[in-house]
Write an enzyme that holds these catalytic residues in place. Structure first.
Site, PDB file in Angstrom:
ATOM      1  N   ASN A   1      -6.474   8.990   3.771  1.00 24.36           N
ATOM      2  CA  ASN A   1      -7.133   7.687   3.666  1.00 24.36           C
ATOM      3  C   ASN A   1      -7.446   7.316   2.225  1.00 24.36           C
ATOM      4  O   ASN A   1      -7.508   6.130   1.879  1.00 24.36           O
ATOM      5  CB  ASN A   1      -8.418   7.669   4.488  1.00 24.36           C
ATOM      6  CG  ASN A   1      -8.153   7.677   5.982  1.00 24.36           C
ATOM      7  OD1 ASN A   1      -7.063   7.349   6.428  1.00 24.36           O
ATOM      8  ND2 ASN A   1      -9.153   8.069   6.758  1.00 24.36           N
TER       9      ASN A   1
ATOM     10  N   ASP B   1       1.201   3.453   0.958  1.00 27.59           N
ATOM     11  CA  ASP B   1       0.937   3.225   2.372  1.00 27.59           C
ATOM     12  C   ASP B   1       1.945   3.958   3.251  1.00 27.59           C
ATOM     13  O   ASP B   1       1.647   4.278   4.402  1.00 27.59           O
ATOM     14  CB  ASP B   1       0.984   1.718   2.653  1.00 27.59           C
ATOM     15  CG  ASP B   1       0.577   1.382   4.074  1.00 27.59           C
ATOM     16  OD1 ASP B   1      -0.421   1.952   4.552  1.00 27.59           O
ATOM     17  OD2 ASP B   1       1.238   0.536   4.703  1.00 27.59           O
TER      18      ASP B   1
ATOM     19  N   ASP C   1       0.927   8.110   3.234  1.00 26.17           N
ATOM     20  CA  ASP C   1      -0.342   8.650   3.725  1.00 26.17           C
ATOM     21  C   ASP C   1      -0.152   9.434   5.019  1.00 26.17           C
ATOM     22  O   ASP C   1      -0.761  10.480   5.224  1.00 26.17           O
ATOM     23  CB  ASP C   1      -1.392   7.549   3.880  1.00 26.17           C
ATOM     24  CG  ASP C   1      -0.935   6.406   4.775  1.00 26.17           C
ATOM     25  OD1 ASP C   1       0.204   6.453   5.264  1.00 26.17           O
ATOM     26  OD2 ASP C   1      -1.725   5.463   4.966  1.00 26.17           O
TER      27      ASP C   1
ATOM     28  N   ARG D   1       0.277  14.746   7.964  1.00 29.51           N
ATOM     29  CA  ARG D   1       0.993  15.798   8.684  1.00 29.51           C
ATOM     30  C   ARG D   1       1.107  17.054   7.839  1.00 29.51           C
ATOM     31  O   ARG D   1       1.009  18.177   8.357  1.00 29.51           O
ATOM     32  CB  ARG D   1       2.371  15.285   9.101  1.00 29.51           C
ATOM     33  CG  ARG D   1       2.308  14.189  10.177  1.00 29.51           C
ATOM     34  CD  ARG D   1       3.677  13.791  10.651  1.00 29.51           C
ATOM     35  NE  ARG D   1       4.409  13.037   9.638  1.00 29.51           N
ATOM     36  CZ  ARG D   1       4.331  11.734   9.478  1.00 29.51           C
ATOM     37  NH1 ARG D   1       3.510  11.019  10.233  1.00 29.51           N
ATOM     38  NH2 ARG D   1       5.042  11.122   8.549  1.00 29.51           N
TER      39      ARG D   1
ATOM     40  N   ASP E   1      -5.371   2.797   8.175  1.00 26.02           N
ATOM     41  CA  ASP E   1      -4.131   2.353   7.542  1.00 26.02           C
ATOM     42  C   ASP E   1      -3.823   0.905   7.890  1.00 26.02           C
ATOM     43  O   ASP E   1      -3.582   0.068   7.011  1.00 26.02           O
ATOM     44  CB  ASP E   1      -2.991   3.270   7.991  1.00 26.02           C
ATOM     45  CG  ASP E   1      -1.666   2.914   7.354  1.00 26.02           C
ATOM     46  OD1 ASP E   1      -1.010   1.972   7.842  1.00 26.02           O
ATOM     47  OD2 ASP E   1      -1.268   3.556   6.365  1.00 26.02           O
ATOM     48  N   HIS E   2      -3.855   0.580   9.177  1.00 29.74           N
ATOM     49  CA  HIS E   2      -3.512  -0.785   9.591  1.00 29.74           C
ATOM     50  C   HIS E   2      -4.605  -1.776   9.225  1.00 29.74           C
ATOM     51  O   HIS E   2      -4.327  -2.958   8.981  1.00 29.74           O
ATOM     52  CB  HIS E   2      -3.224  -0.823  11.089  1.00 29.74           C
ATOM     53  CG  HIS E   2      -1.969  -0.106  11.483  1.00 29.74           C
ATOM     54  ND1 HIS E   2      -0.803  -0.210  10.755  1.00 29.74           N
ATOM     55  CD2 HIS E   2      -1.698   0.743  12.506  1.00 29.74           C
ATOM     56  CE1 HIS E   2       0.138   0.522  11.329  1.00 29.74           C
ATOM     57  NE2 HIS E   2      -0.376   1.113  12.380  1.00 29.74           N
TER      58      HIS E   2
END
Length: 383
Positions: free
Chosen positions: A47, A94, A97, A102, A115-116
């Site tokens: 983030n 973006d 991230d 992962r 994110d969105h």
């Protein structure tokens, strides 16, 4: 204050992200993104990567606001270059991230929501870059241009709600291509100056039938055409498939079926209509243009975040009515102007900034507490 119910939080826990529609440009970037991610420190929270990219665009945003408070005019060329560079930085950060999440085993529903949510705000920022770059004050044309970008992005999340898959494009043109087009527009203005967009097409093609049509008009028509093509594809993918094909775990407590699809789409189209009316106002006082676009950008981000969140939590979509009412009031006043429109815009922006700040921070606090994680640092996984 609580935004998410206990049921919504339980639904969020089982959320699974399903992307699709990648384009050739997405695939071409994958090795670069993988290489870039491998250089990042393991302690860096995903983030923070997203937020860092967004903050860069904010610096460019306020720089251009200072130089071009009404969008129209000529700013120093480095400001356009900086704006375009910030788009590239945000877009690529973006895209890594999730890879960092992962890699560090820190993936969570909060990361997807964060994110969105940032993307929704970044969309407004990028569109103001383009409006400044092509030297256009607020008008019907700039309203068309803005809605041409806002519409397919919002509808993509409507599609995800009803199909479970977030489509990044149609295989040929998608989000990455769109962001690169926006960046290219600002770079062109930085290299050649904004006046290049005033060139009439008859100067380039003698036989062009529309004598007064300029390059920036062609750019807006291109954006509108792409938006319509994307919108058609989104509508087709949703309505040709039965909602019964969704797995039971994906349905949760969502409102599904054709009636719900249409109702949710109407919510989005009402938001677009209000934005089109408000952003088309050309009877503006000094300082009002930026406030008007910011108001719509914030309300758009709130509605988009609610739609994304309801999908992830598998809840009925309930558009936040208060922000839409504030926007509707400002849009109506821009038409009849019963009250000073600049004062209305300034007051509405102030209210929405506070509302959005409380809304987002409450969601983050609730999700972090429920999942036992932190937003901007990596929480070790329990054995």
């Amino acid at each position: 204050m609580q935004v998410l119910s206990q049921r919504a939080l339980e639904g969020l826990r089982t959320y699974v992200y399903k992307p699709g529609g990648y384009t050739w440009l997405d695939h071409a970037h994958t090795p670069f993104w993988n290489c870039l991610t491998a250089q990042l420190p393991m302690w860096l929270a995903p983030n923070l990567i997203t937020l860092s990219g967004l903050l860069v665009t904010f610096v460019a945003y306020f720089t251009l606001w200072y130089e071009l408070p009404e969008f129209a005019g000529i700013a120093p060329r480095w400001t356009y270059i900086f704006a375009g560079t910030s788009i590239l930085i945000y877009t690529n950060l973006d895209c890594i991230d999730g890879k960092q999440a992962r890699r560090t085993n820190s993936s969570s529903p909060l990361g997807q929501l964060f994110d969105h949510g940032c993307d929704a705000i970044a969309l407004h920022v990028m569109l103001t870059f383009v409006q400044a770059a092509i030297n256009m004050p607020s008008s019907v044309l700039t309203s068309v241009a803005g809605i041409a970008v806002y519409l397919p992005w919002m509808v993509s999340h409507w599609e995800e709600y009803h199909t479970g898959v977030l489509m990044y494009g149609d295989g040929h043109f998608g989000i990455l291509e769109a962001n690169y087009v926006l960046a290219a527009v600002t770079f062109v203005s930085g290299i050649f100056g904004p006046a290049i967009w005033d060139y009439r097409l008859t100067s380039l093609v003698d036989a062009w039938p529309y004598k007064d049509m300029e390059l920036k008009h062609a750019l807006i028509l291109f954006a509108a055409a792409v938006a319509l093509i994307q919108f058609y594809g989104q509508m087709r993918r949703v309505f040709v498939n039965s909602w019964t094909t969704l797995p039971a775990a994906e349905r949760g407590h969502k409102e599904l079926g054709n009636a719900a699809r249409l109702r949710h789409l109407v919510y989005a189209l009402v938001l677009m209509t209000l934005g089109a009316i408000y952003l088309a106002d050309d009877k503006l006082k000094w300082g009002q243009a930026r406030l008007a676009t910011l108001l719509y950008g914030i309300v758009y981000a709130i509605v988009a975040t609610q739609l994304i969140m309801d999908h992830m939590c598998k809840e009925p979509f309930r558009p936040p009515l208060f922000p839409m009412a504030v926007l509707a009031t400002a849009a109506l006043n821009s038409v009849v102007e019963l009250v000073d429109a600049r004062m209305v815009a300034a007051g509405a922006v102030t209210i929405m900034i506070v509302y959005y700040g409380v809304y987002v921070s409450t969601i983050i606090r609730q999700v972090c507490a429920f999942l036992g994680i932190k937003c901007f640092s990596i929480t070790p996984k329990r054995a």
